[in-house]
Scaffold this motif. Structure first.
Motif, PDB file in Angstrom:
ATOM      1  N   GLU A   1     -68.393 -88.010 -73.660  1.00 54.80           N
ATOM      2  CA  GLU A   1     -68.497 -88.066 -75.115  1.00 54.80           C
ATOM      3  C   GLU A   1     -69.294 -86.873 -75.649  1.00 54.80           C
ATOM      4  O   GLU A   1     -68.968 -86.312 -76.701  1.00 54.80           O
ATOM      5  N   LEU A   2     -70.327 -86.494 -74.923  1.00 49.16           N
ATOM      6  CA  LEU A   2     -71.123 -85.331 -75.328  1.00 49.16           C
ATOM      7  C   LEU A   2     -70.263 -84.072 -75.314  1.00 49.16           C
ATOM      8  O   LEU A   2     -70.327 -83.250 -76.236  1.00 49.16           O
ATOM      9  N   VAL A   3     -69.459 -83.914 -74.268  1.00 48.91           N
ATOM     10  CA  VAL A   3     -68.593 -82.743 -74.167  1.00 48.91           C
ATOM     11  C   VAL A   3     -67.542 -82.776 -75.274  1.00 48.91           C
ATOM     12  O   VAL A   3     -67.240 -81.748 -75.889  1.00 48.91           O
ATOM     13  N   ARG A   4     -66.979 -83.933 -75.537  1.00 51.70           N
ATOM     14  CA  ARG A   4     -65.976 -84.052 -76.605  1.00 51.70           C
ATOM     15  C   ARG A   4     -66.560 -83.629 -77.946  1.00 51.70           C
ATOM     16  O   ARG A   4     -65.896 -82.979 -78.762  1.00 51.70           O
ATOM     17  N   GLN A   5     -67.820 -83.956 -78.164  1.00 51.94           N
ATOM     18  CA  GLN A   5     -68.454 -83.657 -79.446  1.00 51.94           C
ATOM     19  C   GLN A   5     -68.859 -82.196 -79.590  1.00 51.94           C
ATOM     20  O   GLN A   5     -68.708 -81.613 -80.668  1.00 51.94           O
ATOM     21  N   TYR A   6     -69.365 -81.591 -78.505  1.00 53.64           N
ATOM     22  CA  TYR A   6     -69.967 -80.273 -78.623  1.00 53.64           C
ATOM     23  C   TYR A   6     -69.207 -79.149 -77.912  1.00 53.64           C
ATOM     24  O   TYR A   6     -69.524 -77.971 -78.114  1.00 53.64           O
ATOM     25  N   ASP A   7     -68.250 -79.485 -77.082  1.00 57.72           N
ATOM     26  CA  ASP A   7     -67.548 -78.447 -76.316  1.00 57.72           C
ATOM     27  C   ASP A   7     -66.092 -78.867 -76.160  1.00 57.72           C
ATOM     28  O   ASP A   7     -65.629 -79.147 -75.060  1.00 57.72           O
ATOM     29  N   LYS A   8     -65.369 -78.871 -77.276  1.00 60.15           N
ATOM     30  CA  LYS A   8     -64.021 -79.434 -77.295  1.00 60.15           C
ATOM     31  C   LYS A   8     -63.072 -78.674 -76.358  1.00 60.15           C
ATOM     32  O   LYS A   8     -62.193 -79.286 -75.747  1.00 60.15           O
ATOM     33  N   ASP A   9     -63.238 -77.372 -76.241  1.00 61.80           N
ATOM     34  CA  ASP A   9     -62.316 -76.610 -75.396  1.00 61.80           C
ATOM     35  C   ASP A   9     -62.427 -77.026 -73.936  1.00 61.80           C
ATOM     36  O   ASP A   9     -61.407 -77.210 -73.250  1.00 61.80           O
TER      37      ASP A   9
END
Length: 283
Positions: free
Chosen positions: A10-18
């Protein structure tokens, strides 16, 4: 997947979409490990935005370095990203020195010191982004050394340089300069004018040189693509977005200090999906 990995994803989805989208295109059995790595990267790369001065940022980075070296300040279980990362390190026998180097390099982000030279920028990009790609290759290769250091090195520099040019308006607003001093001096760019948001032919020339360096590293990635195992390709997928970003940066009327080089979410997904179905040398 445990709740720790859910939190990391979820953290990656929010801050590092690529990287989030790239991980979704990776083999299912390795997605959790990738998300843990990318969440760790997100945590350490955002520290400058979460603190009001460098010292608390240094404390946070030291906490991560201590964790990686086996000296915990409180249980890692209280931090789901740390817990997911430690589980991933154990599962894939990851080289911890690469993770520690990533955290150490992020100390530069906390200050407004100028980037001394192009070699220094490449070193910074190598320890941060290239190291992350290399670690991702370890995960995708089931914990075995993937022998992808050359390709990962050039890929990380190309992706990082592009990202820093895209982020120039944000960095200039807080008087932080990642463009190398030797490149700026070569083209007669005065940093204070950049901090004031004043675009100039000199800055355009410096950025043109930087884009040339990006393209050089892209060519080096393609030349080394034959050494990269097919199943490690997902680690390189974000690189497929670089040409589109360069096109935005070079568009007529683009102001590098006021405009953000952006492409739509739908186009990003399409580029990444298409790249996932092509050989690495055609990214």
């Amino acid at each position: 997947m445990s709740t720790d990995f859910d939190h990391a994803a979820e953290l990656v989805r929010q801050y590092d979409k690529d990287r989030y989208l790239s991980a979704l295109l990776a083999p299912p059995q390795h997605r959790a490990g990738l998300m843990a790595l990318y969440a760790f990267n997100s945590e350490i790369s955002r520290i400058r935005d979460l603190v009001s001065e460098p010292l608390p940022g240094e404390v946070r980075l030291q906490w991560w370095r201590d964790l990686l070296e086996g000296t915990e300040h409180g249980t890692a279980a209280a931090n789901p990203v740390a817990s997911a990362l430690l589980q991933t390190i154990k599962t894939y026998d990851l080289p911890v020195q690469l993770l520690s180097a990533m955290a150490e390099a992020r100390t530069f982000d906390l200050y407004n010191d100028p980037m001394p030279g192009l070699n220094d920028l490449e070193g910074y990009a190598g320890e941060t982004v290239s190291g992350l790609i290399q670690l991702s290759c370890y995960v995708l290769n089931g914990g075995k050394d993937p022998a992808t250091a050359t390709a990962a090195g050039h890929a990380g520099v190309a992706y990082a340089m592009t990202g820093l040019m895209r982020a120039l308006p944000w960095h200039a607003a807080r008087q932080q300069m990642y463009l190398p001093k030797d490149v700026l001096d070569r083209h007669g760019v005065v940093p204070d004018t950049v901090f004031r948001g004043e675009a100039s032919p000199q800055l355009s020339a410096a950025l043109s040189e930087m884009r040339g360096h990006v393209r050089h590293h892209l060519k080096r990635v393609k030349a080394a693509a034959g050494d990269v195992p097919v199943h490690c390709k997902a680690a390189f997928l974000p690189l497929a977005l670089v040409p589109a970003f360069l096109g935005k940066l070079e568009a007529d009327g683009f102001d590098p200090l006021k405009n953000i080089a952006e492409i739509s979410q739908l186009k990003r997904q399409w580029i990444l999906w298409r790249a996932s179905r092509r050989p690495l040398e055609r990214l």
